[in-house]
Enzyme design. Structure first.
Site, PDB file in Angstrom:
ATOM      1  N   LYS A 275       0.926  -1.300  -0.166  1.00  0.00           N
ATOM      2  CA  LYS A 275       0.102   0.051   0.079  1.00  0.00           C
ATOM      3  C   LYS A 275       0.868   1.175   0.039  1.00  0.00           C
ATOM      4  CE  LYS A 275      -1.786   1.779   3.664  1.00  0.00           C
ATOM      5  NZ  LYS A 275      -0.884   2.654   4.866  1.00  0.00           N
TER       6      LYS A 275
ATOM      7  N   LYS B 174      -2.492   9.859  14.824  1.00  0.00           N
ATOM      8  CA  LYS B 174      -0.889   9.593  15.397  1.00  0.00           C
ATOM      9  C   LYS B 174      -0.827  10.458  16.554  1.00  0.00           C
ATOM     10  CE  LYS B 174       1.074   8.063  11.382  1.00  0.00           C
ATOM     11  NZ  LYS B 174       1.626   6.745  11.417  1.00  0.00           N
TER      12      LYS B 174
ATOM     13  N   HIS C 172      -6.686   0.048   6.193  1.00  0.00           N
ATOM     14  CA  HIS C 172      -6.823  -0.990   7.454  1.00  0.00           C
ATOM     15  C   HIS C 172      -8.124  -0.721   8.031  1.00  0.00           C
ATOM     16  CE1 HIS C 172      -2.854  -1.150   6.490  1.00  0.00           C
ATOM     17  NE2 HIS C 172      -2.426  -0.110   7.143  1.00  0.00           N
TER      18      HIS C 172
HETATM   19  C1  BG6 Z   1       0.815   1.505   7.956  1.00  0.00           C
HETATM   20  C2  BG6 Z   1       0.653   3.013   7.913  1.00  0.00           C
HETATM   21  O1  BG6 Z   1      -0.089   1.021   6.817  1.00  0.00           O
HETATM   22  O2  BG6 Z   1       0.253   0.924   9.124  1.00  0.00           O
HETATM   23  C3  BG6 Z   1       1.804   3.456   9.147  1.00  0.00           C
HETATM   24  O3  BG6 Z   1       1.239   3.487   6.738  1.00  0.00           O
HETATM   25  C4  BG6 Z   1       0.839   2.951  10.345  1.00  0.00           C
HETATM   26  O4  BG6 Z   1       1.681   5.069   9.070  1.00  0.00           O
HETATM   27  C5  BG6 Z   1       0.950   1.537  10.298  1.00  0.00           C
HETATM   28  O5  BG6 Z   1       2.144   3.531  11.485  1.00  0.00           O
HETATM   29  C6  BG6 Z   1       0.435   0.763  11.733  1.00  0.00           C
HETATM   30  O6  BG6 Z   1       0.624  -0.369  11.318  1.00  0.00           O
HETATM   31  P1  BG6 Z   1       0.652  -1.156  12.982  1.00  0.00           P
HETATM   32  O7  BG6 Z   1       0.527  -2.763  12.502  1.00  0.00           O
HETATM   33  O8  BG6 Z   1       1.813  -0.936  13.765  1.00  0.00           O
HETATM   34  O9  BG6 Z   1      -0.916  -1.017  13.506  1.00  0.00           O
END
Ligand code: BG6
Length: 500
Positions: free
Chosen positions: A151, A343, A243
């Protein structure tokens, strides 16, 4: 290949070719995941990992570059040497097919090639072209060729459609594996088992019993060194479009006829098509965008988003998004789904919360708390059910208590990393946990009105202090319907708003 030793002349039949090999993802996620698969004997025999990039590494320099990531994984006595010997490097501009020609050597004798695109998205189509020019997209004479695409898959509906079209010129849909690493998470997959392998949950899983649903993906970190990438991306494209909507589909879909790529992705697309399209009024009333401000978090000064490296001093990129949305299916009619991600929130936590409807009984003097089912995706992965209990003693007072399950109790079964599972599935050709072209396009088309709103330089963007749960306006989003967010802690069972 650069600097091949005698024994490294022949390229093994099974290849995992990583484009963007000098990048962060390769080092942080892909190589450790491949190493774990290797050390458990799960990679095919006679295989090589070939890193491709513009950086002028030799094979040895590339291995050295990966060493730090590997050192973290390895236990004493691990088969490190064997794994390192499988790693090679090709210094090339991947948009020029002639520079990729060494990858086409020794083909023709069968074998599987997995081409992993971990490059900036602008290179996806040129790489697919280069591979096709060299015949590396062929699927005949025992050859298997697959493309794994990281992605972001496009940056809006039109660009994702164009990218699908460009890839489909050379690769069939079943050869393309679009990564959404949330689908690789054990706890996300467990949503299916929780819902469809248990008698006690599924009958409650509908508008008659569920009052509202929350999906939160919070991160405590800021944008770190990815400021210039994030400036063009923002929380809507980075987390919501993919996600969060994928997790939502797992929560809301109808039971698939079987757990196969077609059945599961078919159900995901079906429920996504029931997402109520967002109109101007929804964007005014049901969407909250925010950006983190300088603050002190646990005694430390934390920079504002606008002070991060690679970020414009007057940036209007959102680092937080909260959305109230509806799914106009028979099952979910009228149930609000609240999605939020950001964030620099107080803690890193992803969870799904089903709030059930309240019961009322005149015998109970207090307003009994509603039942909740909390599905913790990460960390302290687990499930918690809260329910009312008679407070011991006289009268009939109701107290909220909980039953919980933690994956950490399954001490004999470590949680596999998402990339481990996804790489293995791509090697096996199982697309169940990858996004299909229509799925990606439906998600983009759902968020497209938000993207249009983001283009308006005057759109509302609220500041929130780093280390807090986002703009207060996001609380209002729920308050109008008498709902409240759960403010989760790192540990599933800790009380809300606890010290983190
Ligand atoms: C990624 C994003 O797809 O997912 C990031 O680009 C984010 O910005 C990350 O930090 C979060 O993934 P996880 O598995 O740590 O929740």
């Amino acid at each position: 290949m650069q600097n091949p030793s005698q024994t490294e002349q022949r390229i093994p039949k099974n290849r995992i070719v990583i484009f963007g090999a000098s990048g962060d993802l390769t080092k942080r996620k892909l190589i450790p995941a491949l190493y774990r698969l290797f050390s458990r004997g799960m990679l095919p025999k006679d295989f090589a990992i070939i890193g491709v990039g513009r950086t002028a590494f030799t094979n040895d320099a590339f291995r050295e570059h990966l060493r730090e990531a590997l050192d973290k994984e390895m236990q004493a006595g691990d088969p490190a040497v064997g794994f390192c010997a499988c790693i090679r490097y090709l210094s090339a501009d991947p948009s020029k097919s002639e520079e990729l020609a060494p990858l086409a050597e020794d083909m023709g004798s069968g074998g599987t090639s997995l081409f992993y695109l971990a490059t900036p998205p602008a290179l996806y189509a040129p790489i697919a072209n280069s591979l096709a020019e060299l015949g590396l997209n062929r699927q005949d004479e025992g050859l298997v060729s697959r493309l794994v695409v990281e992605k972001p898959f496009g940056e809006d509906l039109a660009s994702s459609q164009l990218l699908n079209e460009q890839l489909h010129r050379h690769f069939k849909e079943e050869q393309i594996f679009r990564i959404d690493h949330y689908l690789g998470k054990e706890t996300v997959q467990n949503l299916l088992v929780l819902r469809f392998a248990n008698t006690i949950f599924e009958p409650l899983w509908n508008r008659n019993m569920v009052d509202y649903v929350e999906i939160t993906a919070a991160e405590s970190l800021g944008v770190e060194k990815r400021g210039s990438f994030y400036e063009k991306t923002g929380a809507v494209r980075d987390m919501l479009q993919n996600h969060l909507l994928q997790v939502l589909a797992m929560v809301a879909m109808e039971p698939p006829a079987c757990i196969s790529a077609d059945a599961l992705r078919g159900e995901a697309v079906k429920v996504m098509r029931f997402f109520r399209p967002l109109n101007e009024q929804d964007l005014d009333d049901n969407l909250v965008l925010g950006q983190y401000l300088r603050s002190r978090v646990q005694g430390e000064e934390v920079a504002a988003y606008r002070e991060e490296m690679g970020v414009a001093a007057d940036s209007r990129t959102e680092t937080y998004v909260a959305l109230k949305m509806f799914i106009d299916s028979w099952r979910w009619e009228g149930v609000p789904f609240y999605l939020r991600t950001g964030k620099r929130l107080p803690t890193r936590v992803t969870e799904v919360v089903l709030h059930f409807r309240k019961t009322r009984h005149p015998s109970f003097h207090e307003d009994p708390p509603a039942n909740c089912l909390i599905i913790r995706i990460q960390p302290d992965e687990g499930i918690l059910v809260s329910f009312g209990l008679k407070r011991p003693g006289s009268g009939f007072q109701v107290e909220d208590v909980a039953m919980d399950f933690h994956y950490s109790d399954l001490s004999d079964k470590p949680m596999p990393d998402a990339y481990e599972r996804l790489l293995l599935d791509a090697l096996k050709g199982d697309g169940t946990l990858f996004a299909r072209s229509d799925e990606v396009e439906v998600c983009w088309s759902f968020v497209q009105p938000i993207l249009e709103r983001l283009k308006d330089p005057g759109h509302s963007l609220y500041g929130y202090a780093a280390g807090t749960w986002g703009p207060q306006e996001a609380d209002q989003l729920l308050a109008t319907a008498g709902h409240v967010w759960r403010f989760p802690c790192k540990n599933l069972t800790h009380a809300q708003h606890c010290a983190l």
